[in-house]
Write an enzyme that holds these catalytic residues in place. Structure first.
Site, PDB file in Angstrom:
ATOM      1  N   SER A  58      12.637   2.915  81.107  1.00 52.89           N
ATOM      2  CA  SER A  58      11.759   2.706  79.946  1.00 52.89           C
ATOM      3  C   SER A  58      11.927   3.770  78.871  1.00 52.89           C
ATOM      4  O   SER A  58      11.270   3.715  77.832  1.00 52.89           O
ATOM      5  CB  SER A  58      10.301   2.685  80.409  1.00 52.89           C
ATOM      6  OG  SER A  58       9.864   3.972  80.811  1.00 52.89           O
ATOM      7  N   THR A 178       7.089   3.625  78.858  1.00 48.71           N
ATOM      8  CA  THR A 178       7.161   4.653  77.810  1.00 48.71           C
ATOM      9  C   THR A 178       6.717   5.942  78.470  1.00 48.71           C
ATOM     10  O   THR A 178       6.070   5.909  79.508  1.00 48.71           O
ATOM     11  CB  THR A 178       6.144   4.290  76.685  1.00 48.71           C
ATOM     12  OG1 THR A 178       6.612   3.149  75.993  1.00 48.71           O
ATOM     13  CG2 THR A 178       5.930   5.415  75.692  1.00 48.71           C
ATOM     14  N   THR A 196      10.300   6.359  74.025  1.00 47.82           N
ATOM     15  CA  THR A 196      10.470   5.070  74.711  1.00 47.82           C
ATOM     16  C   THR A 196      11.768   4.375  74.327  1.00 47.82           C
ATOM     17  O   THR A 196      12.332   4.641  73.259  1.00 47.82           O
ATOM     18  CB  THR A 196       9.293   4.137  74.340  1.00 47.82           C
ATOM     19  OG1 THR A 196       9.313   2.982  75.183  1.00 47.82           O
ATOM     20  CG2 THR A 196       9.368   3.647  72.910  1.00 47.82           C
ATOM     21  N   ARG A 206      13.483  -4.091  66.180  1.00 45.83           N
ATOM     22  CA  ARG A 206      12.027  -4.036  66.416  1.00 45.83           C
ATOM     23  C   ARG A 206      11.601  -2.589  66.666  1.00 45.83           C
ATOM     24  O   ARG A 206      12.229  -1.867  67.425  1.00 45.83           O
ATOM     25  CB  ARG A 206      11.673  -4.907  67.621  1.00 45.83           C
ATOM     26  CG  ARG A 206      10.176  -4.883  68.025  1.00 45.83           C
ATOM     27  CD  ARG A 206       9.896  -3.900  69.133  1.00 45.83           C
ATOM     28  NE  ARG A 206       8.531  -3.989  69.637  1.00 45.83           N
ATOM     29  CZ  ARG A 206       8.003  -3.126  70.498  1.00 45.83           C
ATOM     30  NH1 ARG A 206       8.724  -2.116  70.937  1.00 45.83           N
ATOM     31  NH2 ARG A 206       6.775  -3.260  70.922  1.00 45.83           N
ATOM     32  N   THR A 229       0.762   3.928  76.114  1.00 43.47           N
ATOM     33  CA  THR A 229       1.888   3.132  76.598  1.00 43.47           C
ATOM     34  C   THR A 229       1.419   1.676  76.654  1.00 43.47           C
ATOM     35  O   THR A 229       0.220   1.423  76.747  1.00 43.47           O
ATOM     36  CB  THR A 229       2.322   3.563  78.014  1.00 43.47           C
ATOM     37  OG1 THR A 229       1.215   3.407  78.907  1.00 43.47           O
ATOM     38  CG2 THR A 229       2.781   5.011  78.051  1.00 43.47           C
ATOM     39  N   GLY A 230       2.365   0.774  76.605  1.00 38.22           N
ATOM     40  CA  GLY A 230       2.005  -0.650  76.671  1.00 38.22           C
ATOM     41  C   GLY A 230       2.365  -1.372  75.386  1.00 38.22           C
ATOM     42  O   GLY A 230       3.178  -0.882  74.599  1.00 38.22           O
TER      43      GLY A 230
HETATM   44  N1  ASP Z   1       4.700   1.041  73.741  1.00 38.56           N
HETATM   45  C1  ASP Z   1       6.076   0.665  73.915  1.00 38.56           C
HETATM   46  C2  ASP Z   1       6.501  -0.203  72.775  1.00 38.56           C
HETATM   47  O1  ASP Z   1       5.762  -1.114  72.418  1.00 38.56           O
HETATM   48  C3  ASP Z   1       6.406  -0.056  75.163  1.00 38.56           C
HETATM   49  C4  ASP Z   1       5.667   0.288  76.404  1.00 38.56           C
HETATM   50  O2  ASP Z   1       4.990   1.289  76.486  1.00 38.56           O
HETATM   51  O3  ASP Z   1       5.735  -0.492  77.362  1.00 38.56           O
HETATM   52  O4  ASP Z   1       7.577  -0.023  72.283  1.00 38.56           O
END
Ligand code: ASP
Length: 325
Positions: A58, A178, A196, A206, A229-230
């Site tokens: 990640s 992340t 990340t 993106r 994160t997320g």
């Molecule tokens: N926050 C990160 C993103 O949207 C991805 C993640 O944390 O899963 O790029």
């Protein structure tokens, strides 16, 4: 329902918090701060450990690529006392975007460099270029490529077997992740970094929340810091990390502030991103550190963990989900 009391600093020395994959990061950063490093250098050096590790898919080297099989990295840093920030987005071929983000903060008059410009800036500072897609990450990507649709010409070797259809329907090979880490020194200096490879199999170009100040990270030396994160799109749409810090500045505890922002994000969630019960059906976690050393966090769904160095040792502590899994 009253919220349970949150842990506060247990021993003297710096306090560090981060995502569950930041145990080595917090430990290293604490060591460096104790040895006299600037907290931002310490946090970035700690994050470099995970960016260099090919087994974390990640972040950094070995991160999962975009839909074209190209690894594009996002990162930002923020320093409390100066309020300076630096970020890079969609950076290719350099495994430590956090170190490049730190130089954007220190060696430019800008806050965010993207794509080719970010790579040229990294080159100017002598960063080595390399292929970031490891063989293992390429195989995971290829498996996704060959199973995510039966309407294209990519065929999985097991295309005729049940297992391949099952994987596609369950979305089993879709991953997120992340790393984020924040520091508070004994002298009250706060700093943070998020890094990340972003949402795997994303569209080329993106950019997620991780390089966006106020979305994936925010540090205000007077009140506190928050990293996340997320699902990045949810944080960009809600200025989430900024809002967590803002709510702490108005007296909320870190956990209360994280839960309040999750509720607001949930309220703004589009129908297509909700499950049958109407709840947001994606992962999102906030990690918050208040200026007085109190820390806490919360997740959108299910239980998750947070790394904490409390002045003595680094462990992971459980975080509650707003919705049960
Ligand atoms: N926050 C990160 C993103 O949207 C991805 C993640 O944390 O899963 O790029």
């Amino acid at each position: 329902m009253p919220l349970e009391a949150e842990p506060v600093r247990l021993a003297g020395g710096p306090i560090l918090i981060g995502s569950a994959n930041a145990v080595r990061t917090c430990t290293k950063a604490a060591e460096l701060i104790a040895a006299g490093s600037h907290p931002l250098d310490a946090v970035v050096t700690g994050i470099n450990i995970v960016e260099d590790d090919p087994s974390d898919h990640s972040v950094g080297y070995g991160g999962l690529p975009n839909e074209d099989g190209v690894v594009q990295l996002d990162s930002c840093v923020m320093d409390g006392p100066t309020h300076r920030a630096g970020a890079v987005a969609a950076l290719e071929r350099v495994k430590n975007p956090s170190s490049v983000a730190l130089l954007v903060a220190r060696r430019t008059d800008h806050a965010l460099l993207v794509g080719e410009g970010a790579l040229r800036f990294a080159r100017a500072h002598g960063f080595q270029e390399q292929e970031l897609l490891t063989d293992e990450a390429r195989k995971i990507w290829l498996d996704w490529k060959e199973t995510h649709s039966d309407k294209d010409d990519w065929l999985h070797p097991e295309a005729d077997k049940e297992s391949s259809r099952w994987r596609r329907e369950e979305g089993k090979n879709w991953t997120t992740g992340t790393i984020t880490c924040m520091a508070l020194t004994e002298g009250g200096h706060m700093a943070g970094c998020t890094s990340t490879s972003g949402l795997s199999y994303k569209l080329s170009g993106r950019v997620g929340d991780s390089p966006i100040i106020g979305a994936g990270l925010y540090v205000d030396n007077e009140f506190g810091a928050c990293g996340s994160t997320g699902r990045g799109e949810a944080n960009i749409q809600n200025c989430s990390s900024f809002l967590v810090v803002e709510l702490m500045s108005r007296g909320m505890s870190p956990k209360e502030a994280c839960l309040e922002v999750l509720k607001r994000v949930a309220k703004h969630t589009e129908k297509r991103l909700r499950n049958k019960k109407g709840e947001p059906d994606y992962g999102l976690t906030f990690y918050a550190l208040r200026k007085d050393g109190q820390f806490g966090g919360a997740a959108m769904r299910g239980e998750t963990k947070m790394a904490v160095y409390d002045g003595k040792e680094c462990t992971t502590v459980g975080l509650e989900g707003l919705y049960k899994d």
